[in-house]
Design an enzyme around this catalytic site. Sequence first.
Site, PDB file in Angstrom:
ATOM      1  N   ASP A  71       0.869  -1.162   0.000  1.00 23.75           N
ATOM      2  CA  ASP A  71       0.000   0.000   0.000  1.00 23.75           C
ATOM      3  C   ASP A  71       0.922   1.233   0.000  1.00 23.75           C
ATOM      4  O   ASP A  71       2.108   1.127   0.341  1.00 23.75           O
ATOM      5  CB  ASP A  71      -0.882  -0.030   1.254  1.00 23.75           C
ATOM      6  CG  ASP A  71      -1.713   1.231   1.408  1.00 23.75           C
ATOM      7  OD1 ASP A  71      -2.379   1.617   0.437  1.00 23.75           O
ATOM      8  OD2 ASP A  71      -1.686   1.820   2.506  1.00 23.75           O
ATOM      9  N   ASP A  86      -0.183   4.992   0.963  1.00 18.41           N
ATOM     10  CA  ASP A  86      -0.441   6.042   1.945  1.00 18.41           C
ATOM     11  C   ASP A  86      -0.388   5.527   3.377  1.00 18.41           C
ATOM     12  O   ASP A  86      -1.035   4.527   3.717  1.00 18.41           O
ATOM     13  CB  ASP A  86      -1.802   6.674   1.673  1.00 18.41           C
ATOM     14  CG  ASP A  86      -1.887   7.238   0.267  1.00 18.41           C
ATOM     15  OD1 ASP A  86      -0.912   7.884  -0.160  1.00 18.41           O
ATOM     16  OD2 ASP A  86      -2.916   7.022  -0.403  1.00 18.41           O
TER      17      ASP A  86
END
Length: 233
Positions: free
Chosen positions: A17, A19
């Site tokens: 991922d 963020d």
Amino acid sequence: MSLNLERNIRPCLAIFDLDETLIAADSASLWTTFLVNNQLASSSLEQQEAEMMQAYQKGKLDMESYMDKTLAPLVGKTEQEISALVTRFIEEYISPAVYSDAIKRIEWHKKRGDEIIIVSASSEHLVKPIAEKLGISHCIAINLETINGVYTGKTCGVLSYREGKITRLESWLAEQSQYYRHYYGYSDSINDLPLLKFVQKPFAVNPDPSLALHAQMNEWTIMDWRHDNNILR
């Protein structure tokens, strides 16, 4: 035949991922702030975006509504115009927010010969150049519609959010010429529970409270990169 097949098998696929996992911020939120600070969006959008992110943190965000509102400043602008702005944005807002431990983990996978991909619920106009900045050549992000090189403010295809990340990832995997022995998965968010359940080796990185609890109950590895002096400058 078996030897040829073996050459097409790479050790692992590392799925990150973006963020709050690789960077100490949400890139979409920072982008909204960047637009407001450069008078390319109204200050009210920043407040609306912050309120919607509260729903995201609870796993209750309506992603289609979020995209409709936050993509409005792009409407009518060309890909070249936005690309130039994103280059500035990355240098001013993203580069100072990268976790040094994230870079170390990326390099660890590279030394093993693993493939690396970012799978993000942020938009492709941000994720792709950020991935390139991090030395990652593959990424999956929310696709944006353009007509004759001009942004319409609409998305297209399956949104890479929650279960949509799995749908998009499976499509990407089907297009690859190699197979992977194992999948590693890294995320901070309970929204990525489907992704972390999909992989053989899940890692809760800087986990939110809900993900931290799930990780503890399932004996997943927890990594916290939020300690002092862990941001690249």
